[in-house]
Structure formats: structure tokens, C-alpha cells
Design a protein around this motif. Sequence first.
Motif, PDB file in Angstrom:
ATOM      1  N   ASP A 367       0.925  -1.281   0.049  1.00 31.98           N
ATOM      2  CA  ASP A 367      -0.014   0.020   0.029  1.00 31.98           C
ATOM      3  C   ASP A 367       0.816   1.392   0.045  1.00 31.98           C
ATOM      4  OD1 ASP A 367      -2.201  -1.590   0.184  1.00 31.98           O
ATOM      5  OD2 ASP A 367      -2.385  -1.662   2.145  1.00 31.98           O
ATOM      6  N   LYS A 368       1.800   1.166   0.798  1.00 33.93           N
ATOM      7  CA  LYS A 368       2.712   2.414   0.870  1.00 33.93           C
ATOM      8  C   LYS A 368       4.165   2.111   1.532  1.00 33.93           C
ATOM      9  CE  LYS A 368       2.710   7.042   3.279  1.00 33.93           C
ATOM     10  NZ  LYS A 368       1.951   7.759   4.136  1.00 33.93           N
ATOM     11  N   VAL A 406       7.012  -0.366   5.500  1.00 37.10           N
ATOM     12  CA  VAL A 406       6.296  -0.822   4.677  1.00 37.10           C
ATOM     13  C   VAL A 406       4.660  -1.412   5.101  1.00 37.10           C
ATOM     14  CG1 VAL A 406       6.056  -2.467   2.773  1.00 37.10           C
ATOM     15  CG2 VAL A 406       8.119  -1.853   3.630  1.00 37.10           C
ATOM     16  N   ASN A 407       3.696  -0.663   4.512  1.00 40.80           N
ATOM     17  CA  ASN A 407       2.389  -0.993   4.684  1.00 40.80           C
ATOM     18  C   ASN A 407       1.903  -2.053   3.748  1.00 40.80           C
ATOM     19  OD1 ASN A 407       2.120   2.606   4.948  1.00 40.80           O
ATOM     20  ND2 ASN A 407       1.744   1.312   6.679  1.00 40.80           N
ATOM     21  N   LEU A 408       1.533  -3.204   4.188  1.00 34.64           N
ATOM     22  CA  LEU A 408       1.432  -4.349   3.433  1.00 34.64           C
ATOM     23  C   LEU A 408       0.105  -4.802   3.659  1.00 34.64           C
ATOM     24  CD1 LEU A 408       2.986  -6.170   1.504  1.00 34.64           C
ATOM     25  CD2 LEU A 408       3.554  -7.496   3.440  1.00 34.64           C
ATOM     26  N   GLY A 409      -0.722  -5.324   2.745  1.00 36.41           N
ATOM     27  CA  GLY A 409      -1.725  -5.920   2.703  1.00 36.41           C
ATOM     28  C   GLY A 409      -1.959  -7.218   2.099  1.00 36.41           C
ATOM     29  N   ILE A 410      -2.425  -8.517   2.867  1.00 36.96           N
ATOM     30  CA  ILE A 410      -2.321  -9.750   2.218  1.00 36.96           C
ATOM     31  C   ILE A 410      -3.658 -10.335   2.208  1.00 36.96           C
ATOM     32  CG2 ILE A 410      -1.286 -12.196   2.557  1.00 36.96           C
ATOM     33  CD1 ILE A 410       1.056 -10.679   3.894  1.00 36.96           C
ATOM     34  N   THR A 411      -4.181 -10.876   1.219  1.00 36.16           N
ATOM     35  CA  THR A 411      -5.382 -11.238   1.102  1.00 36.16           C
ATOM     36  C   THR A 411      -5.585 -12.602   0.939  1.00 36.16           C
ATOM     37  OG1 THR A 411      -6.467  -9.169   0.419  1.00 36.16           O
ATOM     38  CG2 THR A 411      -7.731 -11.095   0.297  1.00 36.16           C
ATOM     39  N   ARG A 425      -0.511  -5.263   7.654  1.00 28.45           N
ATOM     40  CA  ARG A 425       0.645  -5.020   8.479  1.00 28.45           C
ATOM     41  C   ARG A 425       1.514  -4.010   8.214  1.00 28.45           C
ATOM     42  NH1 ARG A 425      -2.335  -7.823  10.771  1.00 28.45           N
ATOM     43  NH2 ARG A 425      -2.332 -10.130  11.681  1.00 28.45           N
ATOM     44  N   ASN A 426       2.415  -3.406   9.054  1.00 31.13           N
ATOM     45  CA  ASN A 426       3.523  -2.802   9.025  1.00 31.13           C
ATOM     46  C   ASN A 426       4.759  -3.527   9.254  1.00 31.13           C
ATOM     47  OD1 ASN A 426       1.622  -0.396   8.416  1.00 31.13           O
ATOM     48  ND2 ASN A 426       1.908   0.437  10.682  1.00 31.13           N
ATOM     49  N   PHE A 427       5.352  -3.618   8.179  1.00 26.90           N
ATOM     50  CA  PHE A 427       6.993  -4.071   8.208  1.00 26.90           C
ATOM     51  C   PHE A 427       7.919  -2.951   8.018  1.00 26.90           C
ATOM     52  CE2 PHE A 427       4.491  -7.540   6.509  1.00 26.90           C
ATOM     53  CZ  PHE A 427       5.300  -8.805   6.941  1.00 26.90           C
ATOM     54  N   HIS A 428       8.652  -3.228   9.170  1.00 24.96           N
ATOM     55  CA  HIS A 428       9.997  -2.145   9.422  1.00 24.96           C
ATOM     56  C   HIS A 428      11.070  -2.923   8.761  1.00 24.96           C
ATOM     57  CE1 HIS A 428       7.730   0.848  12.327  1.00 24.96           C
ATOM     58  NE2 HIS A 428       6.854  -0.469  12.013  1.00 24.96           N
TER      59      HIS A 428
END
Length: 432
Positions: A367-368, A406-411, A425-428
Motif C-alpha cells: 500500500d505504501k 512498509v504498509n502491506l496487505g495480504i488477502t 501489517r506494517n513491516f519495518h
Amino acid sequence: MKTHHTLLPLIALAILALALPCCRADSDPTEPAAPVSTRFAISSRAQESVADNELIHDYTVTFVNNVSTVCAVVERDESAAGFEHDEFDVELNPGYYTVYAYANRSALPENIRTALGSLSEGAPLPEGFADLTADFPAYAGAGSLIPMSGVMNGVEISSRPGVNTSIELIRMLARVEFEFSNASADPIEVTGVTFGPVYSGDVTALPVFDNNSRDIARPVILDGSLASTVEHDVDVRLTGEQRTLASHFYIRESVADSHPTGQFTFAVKVQRNGREEEDLYALAPDISAIRRNDYIQIPVILTDYSLDVDTEFYPPIGGYPAVVVEQNNNEYYIRFGSSGKFTIIPKVRRSADGSTVAPAYLDVEVDKVTDTSGILEGDDGQKLKVQSGELLGTLASGPSRGTAVVNLGITVTEPDRPASRTFRRNFHIVRD
């Protein structure tokens, strides 16, 4: 309520005046003594939910003039039932005063209780009273009486009728509450929570406000404080239907600067259908500081899936060894010690048996990416690429240090399940 005032014969008062500072607001001996009675209201700063142990049960309020003379000490004895609001009258000369207030004396550290016991009307304010510190442990369980303090400068005592003043007490601890929901098909038992980093040690006894406002300032960690992870026992049983139960505890004000992501982390211990206990980890979203009197609510939704990541790292030839310096995927941050290409592989496991969901059933989307330190190569929109469900990126060469978020989306969409589920989730990514 108990109000301490010195009532002496006129001759004794004359002798006392030679030894002690005058208790006029400005200590001007030419001003005629003309005390007036003023009503004060004392209250605590409201939270969304206030338990009895978080209310006021007793208090000590001290009025001090501009030459640090204690002009009045007002006390209310302990009450079995807590209250949010009380009122009292005090007689003082017109002028301006500093007001110090403490509540729930039995919960205060011993040094503060001793200082309160040494207050005497007409005597100087004890040395160091305004700069007291309070030694608190990192954790206090639910039901613990919460100490409070407050300070107001420039409080006016006026001869004009109808002028009332409110004194605010601030809880010296913060409340952290977890709200558990079961969105899986199995019953789940939550047995514990860990949370950190939380400091133990001294804090300022009186609240520190931000830029002359009534907002509590970001905590300043005093020398000698130690960061640790607190453990909180939980006894929450959730059925297979959607249901929410909460459990809370208290911590002293803290910051998350010592964690690589600059955020607080937590782990939840759960059991499903009597199977071996498992830990589920996450970052507390967007919480980098916890101030006194904060009410932190963290929703935890327990699902049929758990998220994990693998990392592959390819440093340049002649660079550092091809290893990740520290990898703690459960907390969703990954540390690298040099430049080089890397691959982040999200994995989703079924909570029922620990099996891995096939990549074909996963839709991964970035996402971002927030990279203010410039540790990743590429333009803002191309710093991470998604390919076959994996995230591909490159750590920039050079001495750059910092963190990218890292703003991540997992469907997850499985053919035998009627509804999909999306993880966000936010990955750092940390470059040491």
C-alpha cells in the motif's frame, strides 16, 4: 474533609510573625491582612472507562505563595468509595499562588508520602518539593490503586464573589487494555500478554505539560531507568463465535525509542482446542510513547490464520556476510547490516494445523512505503516490487542508516472457504 489552619492567640501570632514569612500572596508587609474564603473544585481527568481504583480516594492540596511559604494545606481523609469530583473552601489573602495536589496517598512512593507529611502552614515549602521524583515499577496489575498528582501555577485568589477554581489531578500511570475477539471457528483461550519496552525507575512526580498547554508532554526518561518487557496473566476464553473480552493493566510512562522500530510490541499467548500453547506477535500500531493518564486500547482479532515472513538477503561481493544481522519476523521488523538485494516472502499458516497456505491463494499488495532515511533504492513508488507474492527490494549502498516502513496487505482466498480475509501489517526494514 480536614483543613489544617493555625489558630493561635493574638500574642502568639505576633511572635510567630517574627520567625516565619508572612503568608500574604506577595509577602508585602504593608498590605493589610484580608483573607477571603474561596471555593475550589478538585477532579481527575476523565477517561472513557474509569474503575473505582482509578478514582480519587483521598487528597492533599497545598497552597504556596511567591516566596515559597506554605499558606494552606487542605486534606481529605481516605474514602472507601472513589470519586471524580470534590469541593472545599480555603481562606487565603488575595493574590497568586502555586497549588500542588496529590491523591491516593497509600499508592504514592514513600519519599512523596514523607514530603507531604512534612508540610506545615506558615513554614517554608520543604526544599526540593517541587522537583520530587517517583520511583515506579514497570507494571501494576488491574485493581491497583492509581496515584495522582497535579500542579497549577498562578492560581488567583480574588476578593470578587463567585470566582471558583478547578484543580486537576492527573493519574501517574497509564492504562493498557487488550480487547480480544475470536473470528475463527475454534474456541480459543488467551492465557497471557507481554508488552514492551516499558521502563521502571524514577519519573517526575508532578505532570509536565506541553508548551504551556494542559496536554501531557512526551515522557522524558530519567537517568537510571531500565527498559524491560512486562508480563500480564490473562484468563479469557472465547468461543468459536465472534465475541470480545478485555483485560487491562497499568504501566508507568514510557517511550519505545529502544526498540528498532520505535514502536511498542506485544505477544499474546493462546491455546486452541487444548493444543500446545502458541505465541502471536505484533507491533502496537502507531504508538511510540505512552504518557501518564493515557488509556491505550489495543484490539486483537484471533483468526484461522497466522502471518509469518521469510527473508533472503544477497549482499554485494566483498561485503558483509550473507546473513541478516538480526531477524525477528514475529514482530514484523527485519534488520540488515549492509547494502544489497533482499526478498521478503510473506507466509500465511492455518492455525488449525500449522500448514502453509499455497502462494496461489494469496494476494500481496504494497500500500505504501515510507523511507525518510533513504535506505532503499528506487523512486518512492518503486522501492519495493511484488512478484509472485514476494517483495523484492535493494538496500542502498553507502553508510545510510535508518528505518523504512512498509504498509502491506495480504488477502487470503481459499476455494473451500466462502469468505476471504485480509491482513494489513506494517513491516519495518531496519538498516544498521
